[in-house]
Design an enzyme around this catalytic site. Sequence first.
Site, PDB file in Angstrom:
ATOM      1  N   CYS A  56       0.833  -1.205   0.000  1.00  0.00           N
ATOM      2  CA  CYS A  56       0.000   0.000   0.000  1.00  0.00           C
ATOM      3  C   CYS A  56       0.872   1.262   0.000  1.00  0.00           C
ATOM      4  O   CYS A  56       1.550   1.557   0.988  1.00  0.00           O
ATOM      5  CB  CYS A  56      -0.910  -0.042   1.235  1.00  0.00           C
ATOM      6  SG  CYS A  56      -1.806   1.481   1.566  1.00  0.00           S
ATOM      7  N   CYS A 113       0.243   3.772   2.778  1.00  0.00           N
ATOM      8  CA  CYS A 113       0.738   3.227   4.057  1.00  0.00           C
ATOM      9  C   CYS A 113       2.222   3.541   4.215  1.00  0.00           C
ATOM     10  O   CYS A 113       2.680   3.895   5.301  1.00  0.00           O
ATOM     11  CB  CYS A 113       0.529   1.719   4.120  1.00  0.00           C
ATOM     12  SG  CYS A 113      -1.194   1.195   4.057  1.00  0.00           S
TER      13      CYS A 113
END
Length: 173
Positions: A72, A75
């Site tokens: 991600c 993230c």
Amino acid sequence: MAKRNAFAVYLVLCISAMILSGCAYRPPESEPMLEIGQAAPNFKLPDLSGQQVSLDQYKGKIVMLDFWATWCGPCRMTMPIMENLQKEYADTMVLLTINLQESRDDVRSYIRAQGIRSRVLLDEEGLVGKIYGTESIPLQILIDKQGILRFIQAGYGPRTLSQLRAEINKLRS
């Protein structure tokens, strides 16, 4: 040339949408999102060394849960922010980063490569993510000293740090 420019614009828009909204993540049969003001569901997960960690062991401290995955992009952008907040509020806040459904070896390699020092918990089956309604990551959840959910933030944006800092400061007083 016009096709190349159109493709470049399309690519920038897609990446921007991903960064601003977070990575889509839908665990099987997701539960409804938790509500502010309710007790945070307890859980027990292993950290990278295999030691079991439960949410209940941190009662009396502010806890930030940070749900994430190595694949991600947003993230990856929020992890340094979370680590800085952990250092800034080390006296009153605990950061528990919860990796969703990736292997211990993959997570360990990523953590080493990125120089991450936060405590990483492994939700290999996605059960805790399901309980906390992780439909989009990164997902940060702030829990007060009594174990009550006080703030939920999904995705990444330009105000991520300031919003989290303001919410942590409210919980400290």
